[in-house]
Design an enzyme around this catalytic site. Structure first.
Site, short mmCIF file in Angstrom:
data_model
loop_
_atom_site.label_atom_id
_atom_site.label_comp_id
_atom_site.label_asym_id
_atom_site.label_seq_id
_atom_site.Cartn_x
_atom_site.Cartn_y
_atom_site.Cartn_z
N CYS A 7 23.36 -11.94 88.62
CA CYS A 7 23.46 -13.00 88.63
C CYS A 7 25.43 -12.44 88.55
CB CYS A 7 23.56 -14.15 87.61
SG CYS A 7 22.03 -14.34 87.68
N GLY A 35 25.49 -12.16 93.97
CA GLY A 35 23.50 -12.82 93.35
C GLY A 35 23.84 -14.07 94.97
N ASN A 110 24.05 -14.24 83.23
CA ASN A 110 23.99 -12.90 83.71
C ASN A 110 23.12 -12.30 82.73
OD1 ASN A 110 24.91 -9.82 84.58
ND2 ASN A 110 23.61 -10.69 85.32
N GLY A 111 21.78 -11.71 83.34
CA GLY A 111 20.84 -10.72 82.28
C GLY A 111 19.37 -11.64 81.89
N CYS A 248 23.52 -1.11 81.41
CA CYS A 248 21.90 -1.12 82.16
C CYS A 248 22.74 0.21 83.28
CB CYS A 248 22.05 -2.30 83.34
SG CYS A 248 21.28 -2.08 84.78
N TYR A 254 23.33 0.91 91.90
CA TYR A 254 23.59 -0.51 93.31
C TYR A 254 24.36 -1.65 92.79
CZ TYR A 254 21.02 -3.42 95.64
OH TYR A 254 20.91 -4.45 96.30
N ASP A 355 20.42 7.06 100.38
CA ASP A 355 21.06 5.70 100.22
C ASP A 355 20.40 5.77 98.62
OD1 ASP A 355 20.81 2.51 100.47
OD2 ASP A 355 19.04 2.20 101.89
N CYS A 392 11.78 -4.11 85.31
CA CYS A 392 13.18 -4.66 84.55
C CYS A 392 12.55 -5.67 83.84
CB CYS A 392 14.37 -3.67 85.43
SG CYS A 392 15.60 -5.36 84.04
N CYS A 441 20.73 1.79 79.53
CA CYS A 441 19.90 1.61 79.89
C CYS A 441 19.22 2.08 80.69
CB CYS A 441 19.33 0.27 79.89
SG CYS A 441 17.20 -0.25 80.09
N CYS A 444 13.73 1.36 83.74
CA CYS A 444 13.15 1.37 84.93
C CYS A 444 13.07 2.67 85.74
CB CYS A 444 14.05 0.70 85.78
SG CYS A 444 15.48 1.18 86.04
P1 AMP Z 1 12.64 -1.11 98.90
O1 AMP Z 1 12.35 -1.46 101.53
O2 AMP Z 1 11.45 -1.72 98.70
O3 AMP Z 1 12.32 0.15 99.45
O4 AMP Z 1 13.76 -1.63 99.20
C1 AMP Z 1 14.71 -0.53 98.93
C2 AMP Z 1 16.06 -1.29 99.25
O5 AMP Z 1 16.38 -1.99 98.25
C3 AMP Z 1 17.41 -0.10 98.51
O6 AMP Z 1 18.35 -0.21 99.89
C4 AMP Z 1 18.43 -0.62 98.24
O7 AMP Z 1 19.56 -1.34 98.57
C5 AMP Z 1 17.61 -2.23 97.74
N1 AMP Z 1 17.11 -2.44 96.13
C6 AMP Z 1 17.33 -1.92 95.10
N2 AMP Z 1 16.88 -2.06 94.47
C7 AMP Z 1 17.53 -3.46 94.67
C8 AMP Z 1 16.99 -4.56 93.32
N3 AMP Z 1 16.54 -4.53 92.06
N4 AMP Z 1 17.28 -5.48 93.91
C9 AMP Z 1 17.53 -6.12 95.30
N5 AMP Z 1 18.17 -4.83 95.82
C10 AMP Z 1 17.57 -3.59 95.47
#
Ligand code: AMP
Length: 480
Positions: A7, A35, A110-111, A248, A254, A355, A392, A441, A444
């Site tokens: 958020c 979000g 947010n949180g 975090c 990310y 990535d 998380c 933190c 995860c």
């Molecule tokens: P996956 O296909 O499940 O391995 O998703 C990986 C992708 O999801 C990565 O390219 C990240 O950019 C994105 N991602 C990582 N963590 C999160 C998160 N907490 N919420 C949403 N997207 C995420």
């Protein structure tokens, strides 16, 4: 590549009426990456609240007419939501507005509270009724309850903070005041600034301050309550320093936008550093480094700089994607419509592919396949986060171990599963080089939780509980 986020909160205050809704609108635009499920703005005009909120992106929810219907005011609070607690429903759209014995209040959060379930069930046992399934309503309830015995809304919030555990960056609006608060560990960011016209602006990230022409002043400190009112700015610091800071670290990897600065650390620089560290810990012979847009690009630049391997643009992201009707499970469809490979860049090349993270591993598998189809000779994937090994409880959508590929497989096994020639993760013991030395933190990645963790952990835990009581469940879901 991103599908889910969390958020973003935004607020604006001035001694004189101004177009607070429009300022929030621009602010929310800059926070959209945090979000995309729903958004809302509540404006305060002479003590009266006017709001608009709905499911959807800022551009969908705030049509010209919807914005024009909100009056000028002296302050406003706004929110963009990626639900980590509670289903996508209109009732869960924020800011949440409540009327209480001493007036009204709007709150954007947010949180995630790590003790939300305990707090809520204690309130329910004392007769409280909840309209939403989000833990923000629990915060609102506790603050309004404390308000009965407290001399001011900020004092009520301070008392509420004694019982709240976990992650909360809040912007709260009463008829007279705009109040920001950050939990004592500072899990989520929150900062404020001021425009040349003297409008005070608070936001999850500094990129949103800049978006409305405000100059950032500083971050709200972990545990701090900051109050904007006609009397000026006041800070309550009774909760500061009670806990060690636990921002975090995934914000740097990310969540946050690279042009934001969090707690004094520029996000872009942190990501460049992540790439540089990866280049040293996981070197490989290759012809080109490419990043997965957008969240892998900065780290790819860092890897290229530190390794001397040229940086290239090998993947293009469709900017006009918005919301698609592709089901979330159809990751292949999502990747194909979002990303395409630049054949002239990748064909016959040995590629380092960067990535930000691997969660289930499905996205990376599709991207590797995309590059192979475009003729890539070798693909060496490097990830600027360590492997996710633990869920998380503080607002990041990292699920239980059952859905985390790294819980069950080594890097070599994952490389094979996603079709890459090699795979290297960011070393967990070097996260401090991204987040700074004053505390972060990383639960995860390492399971080191700064608070007690809930025993009941599903993100839809309130809905689940309700559906166990089907005869009454329906009545709990109201729409605004
Ligand atoms: P996956 O296909 O499940 O391995 O998703 C990986 C992708 O999801 C990565 O390219 C990240 O950019 C994105 N991602 C990582 N963590 C999160 C998160 N907490 N919420 C949403 N997207 C995420």
């Amino acid at each position: 590549m991103s599908v889910h986020e969390e958020c973003g909160v935004f607020g604006a205050f001035s001694a004189r009426p101004f177009d607070a809704a429009k300022m929030c609108y621009y602010g929310l635009y800059a926070l959209q990456h945090r979000g995309q499920e729903s958004c809302g703005i509540v404006v305060c005009d002479d003590g009266l609240f006017f709001s608009h909120k709905d499911l959807g992106l800022v551009s969908d929810v705030f049509t010209k007419d919807a914005l024009a219907a909100l009056p000028a005011g002296t302050m406003a609070v706004a929110h963009t939501r990626y639900g980590t607690t509670g289903k996508a429903s209109r009732a869960n759209c924020q800011p949440i507005e409540v009327n209480h014995q001493k007036g009204r209040m709007a709150i954007a959060h947010n949180g995630n509270l790590s003790n939300a379930a305990e707090l809520r069930s204690a309130l329910e046992l004392s007769g409280a009724i909840f309209h939403t399934s989000s833990d923000t309503e629990t915060i609102a309830y506790i603050v309004t309850k404390e308000r009965l015995g407290a001399p001011s809304i900020e004092e009520a919030l301070s008392r509420a903070m004694d019982t709240l555990e976990g992650a909360y960056s809040l912007i709260l609006m009463s008829p007279q005041k705009l109040i920001c608060a950050r939990d004592p560990r500072g899990f989520r960011p929150l900062c404020y600034g001021v425009t040349p016209d003297g409008v005070y602006v608070a936001a999850s990230e500094s990129c949103a301050l800049r978006a409305v022409g405000a100059e950032p002043v500083r971050d709200i400190e972990p545990g701090e309550i900051l109050i904007f009112s006609r009397d000026g700015i006041a800070s309550m610091r009774g909760h500061c320093g009670k806990e060690q800071k636990k921002l975090c670290v995934f914000e740097y990897i990310y969540f946050a936008r690279p042009d934001s600065v969090i707690d004094g650390q520029p996000v872009h620089e942190a990501r460049i550093r992540a790439g540089e560290i990866l280049a040293r810990t996981h070197p490989v012979s290759a012809d080109i480094v490419i990043g997965v847009p957008d969240s892998g690009l900065d780290a790819a630049l860092g890897y290229s700089r530190a390794s001397g391997i040229p940086y290239g643009i090998g993947l293009i992201k469709n900017k006009y994607i918005g919301r698609t009707f592709i089901a979330p499970e159809d990751r292949a469809g999502q990747v194909n419509i979002k990303l395409s490979a630049v054949e002239t860049v990748v064909k016959n090349r040995r590629i380092v592919l960067i990535d930000d993270s691997i969660v289930r591993g499905t996205t990376s598998g599709h991207i590797v396949a995309l590059l192979r189809k475009a003729g890539a000779r070798e693909i060496h994937m490097r990830v600027s986060a360590p492997p996710f090994l633990h869920p998380c409880f503080y607002g990041t959508d990292i699920d239980s171990c059952d859905h985390l590929i790294a819980c069950r497989h080594s890097a070599a096994e994952i490389a094979e599963m996603i079709g890459a020639d090699s795979l290297g993760f960011f070393p967990a013991d070097r996260l401090g080089e991204l987040a700074g030395s004053d505390g972060f933190c990383s639960a995860c990645f390492d399971g080191d939780y700064p608070t007690d963790i809930p025993s009941d952990t599903g993100k839809d835990r309130f809905e689940q509980r309700l559906s166990e009581r089907p005869a009454r469940g329906e009545r709990y879901e109201t729409s605004l």
